[in-house]
Design a protein around this motif. Sequence first.
Motif, short mmCIF file in Angstrom:
data_model
loop_
_atom_site.label_atom_id
_atom_site.label_comp_id
_atom_site.label_asym_id
_atom_site.label_seq_id
_atom_site.Cartn_x
_atom_site.Cartn_y
_atom_site.Cartn_z
N GLY A 171 33.06 -11.91 25.55
CA GLY A 171 32.95 -10.91 26.45
C GLY A 171 32.31 -9.76 26.08
O GLY A 171 32.46 -9.28 24.85
N ASP A 173 32.73 -6.85 26.61
CA ASP A 173 33.48 -5.44 26.32
C ASP A 173 34.13 -5.69 24.89
O ASP A 173 34.81 -4.57 24.51
N ALA A 177 36.63 -12.83 26.91
CA ALA A 177 36.39 -13.33 28.52
C ALA A 177 37.69 -13.81 29.21
O ALA A 177 38.38 -14.45 28.52
N GLU A 180 38.65 -17.49 28.22
CA GLU A 180 37.65 -18.29 27.15
C GLU A 180 38.75 -18.74 26.23
O GLU A 180 38.18 -19.59 25.85
N ARG A 240 23.21 -10.86 26.88
CA ARG A 240 24.12 -9.83 27.33
C ARG A 240 22.95 -8.52 27.97
O ARG A 240 23.25 -8.01 28.92
N PRO A 280 26.41 -10.36 31.37
CA PRO A 280 27.84 -9.53 30.49
C PRO A 280 29.19 -10.56 30.97
O PRO A 280 29.44 -10.39 31.91
N THR A 281 29.03 -11.72 30.19
CA THR A 281 30.42 -12.65 30.50
C THR A 281 31.73 -11.87 30.57
O THR A 281 32.02 -11.18 29.83
N ASP A 282 32.34 -12.06 31.77
CA ASP A 282 33.74 -11.40 31.95
C ASP A 282 34.79 -12.61 32.12
O ASP A 282 35.94 -12.19 32.07
N ALA A 283 34.37 -13.71 32.36
CA ALA A 283 35.39 -14.66 32.78
C ALA A 283 34.95 -16.15 32.52
O ALA A 283 33.73 -16.28 32.66
N HIS A 294 31.20 -16.55 34.27
CA HIS A 294 31.14 -15.48 35.29
C HIS A 294 30.87 -14.02 34.65
O HIS A 294 31.39 -13.81 33.55
N ALA A 295 30.05 -13.12 35.51
CA ALA A 295 29.69 -12.03 35.41
C ALA A 295 29.63 -11.28 36.64
O ALA A 295 28.60 -11.27 37.31
N GLY A 296 30.80 -10.69 36.96
CA GLY A 296 30.97 -10.21 38.51
C GLY A 296 30.71 -11.03 39.43
O GLY A 296 31.42 -12.17 39.11
#
Length: 435
Positions: A171, A173, A177, A180, A240, A280-283, A294-296
Amino acid sequence: MSTAHTFDTDTETPVAVLGAGPVGLAATAHLHARGLPVVLLEAGDRVATAVREWAHVRLFSPWAMLVDPAARELLAPTGWREPDPEGLPTGGEWVTEYLQPLAETPAIAHALRLSTRVVAVSRERADRLADTDRDRRPFVLHLRGPGGERRLRARAVIDATGTWFSPNPLGADGLPALGEEAEGDRIPSGMPDVLGADRTAHAGRRTAIVGSGHSAQQVIGDLARLVDEEPGTEVVWVTRGDGPAFGGGSADQLPARAAVGETAQAAVDRPGIDLVTRFPTDAVTRDEQGVVLHAGDRSIGPLDVVVRATGFRPELRLLAELRLDLHPSVESTRALAPLIDPNVHSCGTVPPHGAAELAHPDEPDLYVVGMKSYGRAPTFLARTGYEQVRSVAAALAGDAESAQRIDLELPETGVCGAPTPTAELATIGTGCCET
């Protein structure tokens, strides 16, 4: 050279060194040289546990930067033959030719306690809130080992546990993620041996490498060879930011470090390897065909394996009952942070520093050294850790002049410009590989 005290937990309060990696072993050697009672606590059943996990990786620091001077003094009487100073060992060779022999010297073996995990550190009968006589109370370490749980009193604590076992998540942030952790079996961290022990997991399959630093670049270089050797092998390199920083080339004073970047840069221009930037991987999800990042509204996959080469962070929970003086973002000491903050520095050089910069004012005689001392900052080299522990040992022995006299000259990376969030493992910095 003075003679070390015989260590007896019933009659003496030793200096406790946490972690028997390269820097922890060096710290023990320096404390021995100063005649201070010391105990070296290692959670693993062998020394250099982390280094053994990337034994296949060739370091980019030469032997001249990988042998601590106090350790050399302990090894000399044993008949040990020092390797060629200009040679570049693998992690495995670093262990077998230096770290393991060092651990077997009488001084280190006497202090070493394997399979002993430090669960927590505090002040004796004083939690973090207590003020009364705090700086005059010994430290107390809660240990867990073969004999069960016990407590150990220590006059000082040197935490050299490193960061290898606390990798950053995918993730962007700073949090894992979504999904993850559930897909952990498909998302190894670090530097897999894709040309050796881990070959079958990647040969003829689709692998994603997430990260932009030297660790990611070394894995990409190996995977490029695998693409040539194994039909059907595909690689996706995911970053990223705008893309990897490939290094300083001929301006890098460590040629092997420059070569890592050059090899990775050549790899992205060939078939079978795709570079995906600003992702930026978020899921993370899984379908019948494999893992998907996934990134958005963007996605990458399906993938057979996702290698998490996103760097590391310090594990601070074992010090939670102590009053640490940490920089809010870097997570090093406040005094050290301005010297290493990657948001400020980009050239890879670190000014000399030692016990003064590593001290926690509200917890006298507590020092975090080695890779962990840098918090979330990168570019750590073994030579830095060796000089840190030399200074700390001098401070604990009451030799303020020696503690303040720091002799540290690090090789230039040859890169200056936009800061790049990469962190060297070698030596760990191991002098080997940045992540």
